[in-house]
Design an enzyme around this catalytic site. Structure first.
Site, PDB file in Angstrom:
ATOM      1  N   GLU A  91       0.214 -27.949  54.467  1.00 60.95           N
ATOM      2  CA  GLU A  91      -0.704 -29.085  54.655  1.00 60.95           C
ATOM      3  C   GLU A  91      -1.744 -29.088  53.531  1.00 60.95           C
ATOM      4  O   GLU A  91      -2.170 -28.028  53.065  1.00 60.95           O
ATOM      5  CB  GLU A  91      -1.405 -29.007  56.019  1.00 60.95           C
ATOM      6  CG  GLU A  91      -2.397 -27.891  56.125  1.00 60.95           C
ATOM      7  CD  GLU A  91      -3.189 -27.906  57.434  1.00 60.95           C
ATOM      8  OE1 GLU A  91      -3.731 -28.954  57.810  1.00 60.95           O
ATOM      9  OE2 GLU A  91      -3.268 -26.834  58.060  1.00 60.95           O
ATOM     10  N   LEU A  93      -5.373 -29.456  52.182  1.00 59.37           N
ATOM     11  CA  LEU A  93      -6.715 -29.256  52.732  1.00 59.37           C
ATOM     12  C   LEU A  93      -7.750 -29.690  51.705  1.00 59.37           C
ATOM     13  O   LEU A  93      -7.617 -29.382  50.516  1.00 59.37           O
ATOM     14  CB  LEU A  93      -6.924 -27.778  53.089  1.00 59.37           C
ATOM     15  CG  LEU A  93      -6.004 -27.234  54.193  1.00 59.37           C
ATOM     16  CD1 LEU A  93      -6.176 -25.721  54.327  1.00 59.37           C
ATOM     17  CD2 LEU A  93      -6.279 -27.924  55.533  1.00 59.37           C
ATOM     18  N   ASP A 203      -5.768  -9.903  50.462  1.00 58.39           N
ATOM     19  CA  ASP A 203      -6.139 -10.230  49.073  1.00 58.39           C
ATOM     20  C   ASP A 203      -7.314 -11.213  49.097  1.00 58.39           C
ATOM     21  O   ASP A 203      -7.285 -12.253  48.448  1.00 58.39           O
ATOM     22  CB  ASP A 203      -4.924 -10.849  48.363  1.00 58.39           C
ATOM     23  CG  ASP A 203      -5.133 -10.937  46.847  1.00 58.39           C
ATOM     24  OD1 ASP A 203      -6.082 -10.315  46.326  1.00 58.39           O
ATOM     25  OD2 ASP A 203      -4.352 -11.651  46.180  1.00 58.39           O
TER      26      ASP A 203
HETATM   27  N1  LIG Z   1      -3.485 -26.148  51.245  1.00 55.70           N
HETATM   28  C1  LIG Z   1      -4.197 -26.483  50.157  1.00 55.70           C
HETATM   29  N2  LIG Z   1      -4.588 -27.757  49.953  1.00 55.70           N
HETATM   30  C2  LIG Z   1      -5.286 -28.123  48.854  1.00 55.70           C
HETATM   31  N3  LIG Z   1      -5.658 -27.261  47.880  1.00 55.70           N
HETATM   32  C3  LIG Z   1      -5.293 -25.970  48.025  1.00 55.70           C
HETATM   33  C4  LIG Z   1      -4.557 -25.502  49.151  1.00 55.70           C
HETATM   34  N4  LIG Z   1      -4.339 -24.180  49.012  1.00 55.70           N
HETATM   35  C5  LIG Z   1      -4.914 -23.828  47.862  1.00 55.70           C
HETATM   36  N5  LIG Z   1      -5.491 -24.883  47.254  1.00 55.70           N
HETATM   37  C6  LIG Z   1      -6.223 -24.898  45.967  1.00 55.70           C
HETATM   38  O1  LIG Z   1      -5.364 -24.426  44.934  1.00 55.70           O
HETATM   39  C7  LIG Z   1      -5.920 -23.271  44.310  1.00 55.70           C
HETATM   40  C8  LIG Z   1      -4.806 -22.271  44.041  1.00 55.70           C
HETATM   41  O2  LIG Z   1      -4.243 -21.890  45.291  1.00 55.70           O
HETATM   42  P1  LIG Z   1      -3.557 -20.468  45.506  1.00 55.70           P
HETATM   43  O3  LIG Z   1      -4.551 -19.390  45.247  1.00 55.70           O
HETATM   44  O4  LIG Z   1      -2.872 -20.471  46.809  1.00 55.70           O
HETATM   45  O5  LIG Z   1      -2.446 -20.552  44.355  1.00 55.70           O
HETATM   46  P2  LIG Z   1      -1.954 -19.501  43.272  1.00 55.70           P
HETATM   47  O6  LIG Z   1      -0.968 -20.199  42.434  1.00 55.70           O
HETATM   48  O7  LIG Z   1      -1.542 -18.262  43.951  1.00 55.70           O
HETATM   49  O8  LIG Z   1      -3.302 -19.339  42.463  1.00 55.70           O
HETATM   50  P3  LIG Z   1      -3.892 -18.118  41.680  1.00 55.70           P
HETATM   51  O9  LIG Z   1      -2.856 -17.662  40.718  1.00 55.70           O
HETATM   52  O10 LIG Z   1      -5.112 -18.746  41.051  1.00 55.70           O
HETATM   53  O11 LIG Z   1      -4.227 -17.100  42.753  1.00 55.70           O
HETATM   54  C9  LIG Z   1      -6.970 -22.739  45.285  1.00 55.70           C
HETATM   55  O12 LIG Z   1      -8.034 -22.115  44.632  1.00 55.70           O
HETATM   56  C10 LIG Z   1      -7.417 -23.968  46.028  1.00 55.70           C
HETATM   57  O13 LIG Z   1      -8.498 -24.579  45.342  1.00 55.70           O
END
Ligand SMILES: Nc1ncnc2c1ncn2[C@@H]1O[C@H](COP(=O)(O)OP(=O)(O)OP(=O)(O)O)[C@@H](O)[C@H]1O
Length: 294
Positions: A91, A93, A203
């Site tokens: 979803e 957010l 984490d």
């Molecule tokens: N469900 C969501 N809806 C909208 N934006 C989101 C959602 N989940 C995460 N984000 C945004 O996307 C960014 C990256 O998410 P996430 O940390 O899950 O991804 P990642 O690719 O593992 O990133 P990183 O390598 O920076 O840890 C978050 O900092 C947040 O701002």
């Protein structure tokens, strides 16, 4: 990282007719905003090499959601992509800057999560599958009994040792210092603290929590396991810190703050991971922490 999945292929894998907007690429996946009418999803797609990490992330999100203690993005779909890749759709957010009472709400929710009965059957340390911490594989082979001795074995065998073995060849002094810490671990519990396993996010640095418009705290991008909850707090205190009001609310709700020594013991794992991932000054910091403990 280059965008590996074409929008039409990803849209097809998600069930078709999605409009996809690329967001950013991390070390192992691409992220997308997918929309279809009023429905919006946050999607991560990864090639074969990162597919296991996405599957583990979905499993962790579902496990955290099942506790009912804290808000996480709801998993919408976990889909296979051509060539062994995977896409995780959750979803969408919308986050807001945390308000003055956010820390207290977050502290209460985390205390509830850490007080929730361990979902492993039988109760023990570890998890039902391995996952990743940052990009590094994290071993979760369950270890019973759920006792102090079991926890010491788990933190040594499944956390510090695997990370020590991934250190660069040049880090021999750090490797020796980590071995000395493992020997000394029982002394770090001389206050009589007996950890019991609780599901932790694993984490929870500052980039993996946020606030919804209605003030609800949300955690995402987990690396779950059943562990000593003090390890969660130590991670929160390592890169950034919990928001104002968190600690008072966490402790008032029955949560326990780590002793200064265990704070270092648990932070050492993440510092070693940063040496593995990024090298540089983290090796100096990790060596200082390890020597302070040994
Ligand atoms: N469900 C969501 N809806 C909208 N934006 C989101 C959602 N989940 C995460 N984000 C945004 O996307 C960014 C990256 O998410 P996430 O940390 O899950 O991804 P990642 O690719 O593992 O990133 P990183 O390598 O920076 O840890 C978050 O900092 C947040 O701002």
């Amino acid at each position: 990282m280059e965008i590996l999945e074409s929008p039409p292929a990803l849209s097809g894998a998600l069930g078709g007719a999605w409009s996809l907007r690329p967001l950013h690429a991390s070390s192992f996946c691409d992220t997308w905003e997918a929309s279809q009418g009023t429905l919006r999803l946050f999607v991560k797609s990864a090639p074969r090499a990162g597919a296991g990490q996405l599957r583990a992330e979905a499993d962790g999100l579902r496990a955290l959601a099942a506790t009912g203690c804290i808000r996480v993005p709801q998993v919408h779909a976990l889909t296979d992509l051509a060539g062994g890749g995977a896409a995780l759709a959750m979803e969408w957010l919308d986050f807001r800057a945390p308000d003055a009472r956010f820390g207290a709400r977050f502290g209460e929710a985390m205390a509830a999560l850490h007080a929730h009965p361990c979902p492993l059957e039988p109760a023990g340390f570890g998890w039902r599958g391995d996952n990743c911490i940052g990009g590094t594989p994290q071993r979760n082979t369950p270890l019973q009994p759920a006792s102090w001795g079991g926890w010491l074995q788990f933190w040594g065998r499944s956390r510090l040792c695997p990370m020590r073995d991934r250190l660069p060849a040049s880090a021999s002094a750090l490797r020796e210092a980590v071995d000395a810490v493992i020997e000394r671990m029982p002394d770090l519990f001389s206050d009589g603290y007996q950890p019991r396993p609780a599901l932790i996010h694993g984490d929870l640095w500052q980039g993996n929590w946020d606030m919804l418009a209605d003030g609800t705290p949300v955690i995402f991008d987990p690396a779950v396991s059943c562990s000593d909850p003090e390890a969660e707090i130590a991670m929160m205190e390592l890169f950034g810190s919990p928001p104002a009001g968190f600690r008072a609310a966490y402790e008032a709700a029955g949560g326990r703050w780590p002793s200064p020594q265990r704070m270092k013991l648990y932070q050492l794992y993440h510092l070693l991971n940063h040496v593995v991932l990024f090298g540089g000054g983290y090796a100096v910091q990790a060596l200082q922490v390890a020597r302070a403990l040994a």
